[in-house]
Design a protein around this motif. Structure first.
Motif, PDB file in Angstrom:
ATOM      1  N   UNK A  88      -8.747 -15.984  24.401  1.00 59.87           N
ATOM      2  CA  UNK A  88      -7.698 -14.964  24.538  1.00 59.87           C
ATOM      3  C   UNK A  88      -6.938 -14.928  23.095  1.00 59.87           C
ATOM      4  N   UNK A  89      -7.638 -13.483  22.336  1.00 56.74           N
ATOM      5  CA  UNK A  89      -5.979 -13.976  21.478  1.00 56.74           C
ATOM      6  C   UNK A  89      -5.744 -12.048  20.998  1.00 56.74           C
ATOM      7  N   UNK A  90      -4.967 -12.047  20.803  1.00 57.11           N
ATOM      8  CA  UNK A  90      -3.215 -11.043  20.432  1.00 57.11           C
ATOM      9  C   UNK A  90      -3.501 -10.866  18.649  1.00 57.11           C
ATOM     10  N   UNK A  91      -3.942  -9.147  18.395  1.00 53.83           N
ATOM     11  CA  UNK A  91      -3.778  -8.782  17.721  1.00 53.83           C
ATOM     12  C   UNK A  91      -2.537  -7.696  17.204  1.00 53.83           C
ATOM     13  N   UNK A  92      -2.066  -7.980  15.611  1.00 54.36           N
ATOM     14  CA  UNK A  92      -0.554  -6.630  16.426  1.00 54.36           C
ATOM     15  C   UNK A  92      -1.408  -6.376  14.078  1.00 54.36           C
ATOM     16  N   UNK A  93      -1.242  -4.788  14.004  1.00 54.62           N
ATOM     17  CA  UNK A  93      -1.643  -4.269  12.879  1.00 54.62           C
ATOM     18  C   UNK A  93      -0.259  -3.395  12.707  1.00 54.62           C
ATOM     19  N   UNK A  94       0.837  -3.148  11.670  1.00 57.19           N
ATOM     20  CA  UNK A  94       1.453  -2.288  10.966  1.00 57.19           C
ATOM     21  C   UNK A  94       0.948  -1.872   9.630  1.00 57.19           C
ATOM     22  N   UNK A  95       1.621  -0.772   9.142  1.00 60.12           N
ATOM     23  CA  UNK A  95       1.717  -0.190   7.215  1.00 60.12           C
ATOM     24  C   UNK A  95       3.007  -0.323   7.432  1.00 60.12           C
ATOM     25  N   UNK A  96       3.279  -0.601   6.091  1.00 58.61           N
ATOM     26  CA  UNK A  96       4.295  -0.749   5.308  1.00 58.61           C
ATOM     27  C   UNK A  96       4.917  -0.423   3.784  1.00 58.61           C
ATOM     28  N   UNK A  97       5.057   0.604   3.064  1.00 53.18           N
ATOM     29  CA  UNK A  97       5.711   1.648   1.971  1.00 53.18           C
ATOM     30  C   UNK A  97       5.707   0.583   1.085  1.00 53.18           C
ATOM     31  N   UNK A  98       5.190   1.671  -0.893  1.00 47.08           N
ATOM     32  CA  UNK A  98       5.727   1.075  -1.721  1.00 47.08           C
ATOM     33  C   UNK A  98       7.381   1.468  -1.690  1.00 47.08           C
ATOM     34  N   UNK A  99       8.264   1.123  -2.907  1.00 45.39           N
ATOM     35  CA  UNK A  99       9.438   1.393  -2.825  1.00 45.39           C
ATOM     36  C   UNK A  99       9.396   1.222  -4.248  1.00 45.39           C
ATOM     37  N   UNK A 100      10.070   2.893  -4.994  1.00 43.14           N
ATOM     38  CA  UNK A 100      10.458   2.839  -6.595  1.00 43.14           C
ATOM     39  C   UNK A 100      11.841   2.539  -7.455  1.00 43.14           C
ATOM     40  N   UNK A 101      13.020   2.057  -7.310  1.00 38.63           N
ATOM     41  CA  UNK A 101      13.869   1.446  -7.547  1.00 38.63           C
ATOM     42  C   UNK A 101      14.231   2.587  -8.942  1.00 38.63           C
ATOM     43  N   UNK A 102      15.458   3.211  -8.664  1.00 37.17           N
ATOM     44  CA  UNK A 102      16.477   3.766  -9.666  1.00 37.17           C
ATOM     45  C   UNK A 102      17.182   3.411  -9.912  1.00 37.17           C
ATOM     46  N   UNK A 103      18.398   2.218  -9.370  1.00 36.02           N
ATOM     47  CA  UNK A 103      18.983   1.282  -9.715  1.00 36.02           C
ATOM     48  C   UNK A 103      18.248  -0.141  -9.791  1.00 36.02           C
ATOM     49  N   UNK A 104      18.266  -0.618 -11.024  1.00 32.93           N
ATOM     50  CA  UNK A 104      17.097  -1.531 -10.674  1.00 32.93           C
ATOM     51  C   UNK A 104      17.536  -2.574 -10.783  1.00 32.93           C
ATOM     52  N   UNK A 105      16.730  -3.749  -9.579  1.00 34.75           N
ATOM     53  CA  UNK A 105      16.600  -5.305  -9.845  1.00 34.75           C
ATOM     54  C   UNK A 105      16.006  -6.395 -10.845  1.00 34.75           C
ATOM     55  N   UNK A 106      16.903  -7.101 -11.245  1.00 37.86           N
ATOM     56  CA  UNK A 106      16.625  -7.630 -12.462  1.00 37.86           C
ATOM     57  C   UNK A 106      17.427  -8.691 -12.501  1.00 37.86           C
ATOM     58  N   UNK A 107      16.497 -10.550 -11.959  1.00 37.89           N
ATOM     59  CA  UNK A 107      17.747 -11.812 -11.898  1.00 37.89           C
ATOM     60  C   UNK A 107      17.881 -11.992 -10.708  1.00 37.89           C
ATOM     61  N   UNK A 108      17.980 -13.812 -10.799  1.00 43.03           N
ATOM     62  CA  UNK A 108      18.700 -14.276  -9.260  1.00 43.03           C
ATOM     63  C   UNK A 108      19.328 -15.011  -9.478  1.00 43.03           C
ATOM     64  N   UNK A 109      19.909 -15.170  -8.708  1.00 42.45           N
ATOM     65  CA  UNK A 109      21.488 -16.010  -8.853  1.00 42.45           C
ATOM     66  C   UNK A 109      20.916 -17.659  -7.614  1.00 42.45           C
ATOM     67  N   UNK A 110      19.450 -16.791  -7.366  1.00 46.39           N
ATOM     68  CA  UNK A 110      19.134 -17.911  -5.888  1.00 46.39           C
ATOM     69  C   UNK A 110      17.666 -17.649  -6.331  1.00 46.39           C
ATOM     70  N   UNK A 111      16.944 -18.173  -6.760  1.00 41.37           N
ATOM     71  CA  UNK A 111      15.836 -18.607  -6.550  1.00 41.37           C
ATOM     72  C   UNK A 111      14.880 -18.767  -5.479  1.00 41.37           C
TER      73      UNK A 111
END
Ligand code: 2P0
Length: 407
Positions: free
Chosen positions: A6-29
């Motif tokens: 018995x084997x179960x398989x699932x396949x999905x796709x997902x997109x790329x995104x481009x930021x127009x207001x940028x994320x840069x910097x973490x407060x928790x790594x």
């Protein structure tokens, strides 16, 4: 005769995104919590997508991972976080007594079974287009489908890669930074679907770069430690810009959207220069593209094209459908292809345009042959999707990659 496994398989796709207001910097790594909110456009999967298959079986001896056909280390802490979080959500759902509600006949899959994961991009990783966002979004979405989990999946994708949480939705997406220490309120939300602004086009200029720039995770760590400009940006500038950008998108105000997109890209790169030691992501070609866009807009006396740059030299240009043909021609004339003239433009089809003489002389001032490898035209697109076609699984009925290059 061998017993049917018995084997179960699932396949999905997902997109790329481009930021127009940028994320840069973490407060928790560890939890991947940002110091500011950000906003992006999800790009169409017809041009750029990650496909992931997850297979699960009681016969698998260990969790395994293949990236673009090659076996890779599944022990990466960020990947382990995503696996752990999805399994935790599945456990929670089952103990609440509503497991497998959508899989009517199947008993819930054992959370102790091992998984095989295969993931590939329909674009070259070498293109320098951020693949971690689509990759982690796809992983989380596929695992969630496999285990029949719903709920706040962007919070899980975020723990794979910050920008991945924005790839969990189509169209225009904000990542709200949140305030809580546990990250429960640091989630992505759709601002508008891709159908909201059908005229918007995205032209990616893949530049011919020689060396790999400093990675985002390390770059932003040094920036948080050393850049006073980044602190000011996160505390004062971005909150105002988020509200403005959402309004420009809602009103489909291209001039205002484009101007703010360019300013935010430049401020992100200014924080990189303000980092000590400084980090340079833009190269000479990037700067030539910036100058070209400003000459183009100056010629028309309005913002008809906007640029944005991430942690590398590639340019991403925004424009409207009615300007695409002319823009592509201007870019081709400014960066004449060296040896791939017929394959220089990929993605959505574009009719050739004849440039008026006054545009040529005002905008195409000093061509740089070979500086751009190719162009990719795309537009805003939908979020992650389940692939129903069983022929599209990346893992065979034996749970191993389908192609021969996969071992
Ligand atoms: C963004 N970038 O908003 C910004 C703009 C690059 C420049 O998100 O450490 O790969 O995995 O959270 O998400 C790239 O950083 O970093 C990025 P991690 P990520 O798209």
């Amino acid at each position: 005769m061998a017993e049917e496994r018995p084997l179960t398989r699932v396949t999905c796709t997902a997109p790329v995104n481009i930021a127009v207001i940028k994320y840069w910097g973490k407060r928790d790594e560890e939890l991947v919590l940002p110091i500011n909110s950000s906003l992006s456009v999800t790009l169409h999967q017809d041009q750029l997508k990650t496909t992931t298959t997850v297979a699960i079986s009681r016969d698998f001896k260990e969790d395994r991972l293949w990236l673009n056909g090659k076996e890779d280390d599944i022990g990466h802490p960020r990947l382990q976080s995503c696996l752990r979080e999805i399994r935790r959500l599945a456990r929670k759902r089952r103990s609440a007594g509503n497991g497998s509600s959508t899989n009517d006949n199947a008993p819930p899959l054992s959370l102790a079974y091992k998984v095989h994961i295969a993931s590939e991009n329909n674009f070259p990783t070498a293109a320098g287009l951020a693949s971690s966002a689509a990759g982690y979004a796809c992983l989380v979405y596929t695992l969630a489908k496999l285990y029949d989990v719903d709920g706040e999946l962007s919070e899980v994708a975020r723990q794979g890669s910050g920008s991945a949480c924005r790839s969990m939705f189509g169209g225009f997406v904000q990542w709200i930074m949140g305030e809580q220490a546990d990250g429960k309120d640091s989630i992505a939300q759709q601002v508008a679907p891709e159908t909201h602004w059908p005229e918007l086009r995205v032209l990616i200029l893949v530049v011919s770069a020689e060396k790999k720039p400093v990675g985002s995770t390390a770059g932003m760590q040094t920036a948080v430690k050393t850049s006073p400009l980044l602190k000011h940006r996160a505390e004062v500038v971005v909150p105002e810009r988020m509200a403005q950008m959402i309004e420009h998108i809602q009103k489909r105000n291209f001039e205002a959207f484009g101007e703010l997109t360019m300013k935010d890209s430049s401020q992100f790169h200014a924080t990189c220069l303000d980092t000590f030691p400084p980090i340079f992501y833009l190269n000479d070609t990037s700067k030539q593209v910036i100058a070209l866009v400003h000459r183009f807009n100056a010629h028309y006396g309005k913002t008809k094209v906007a640029y944005t740059f991430d942690a590398g030299p590639n340019a991403v240009l925004f424009t409207l459908e009615d300007t695409v043909e002319e823009l592509v021609e201007v870019v081709k004339r400014s960066f004449p292809p060296k040896n791939n003239g017929d394959q220089f433009l990929k993605g959505l089809p574009v009719k050739g345009a004849t440039l008026p003489e006054e545009v040529l002389s005002a905008v195409v001032t000093d061509p740089v042959p070979g500086a751009i490898r190719y162009l990719l035209l795309t537009k805003a697109g939908p979020g992650p999707m389940l692939v129903e076609d069983a022929n599209c699984h990346l893992l065979g009925a034996d749970g191993l990659p389908q192609s021969s290059s996969s071992s």
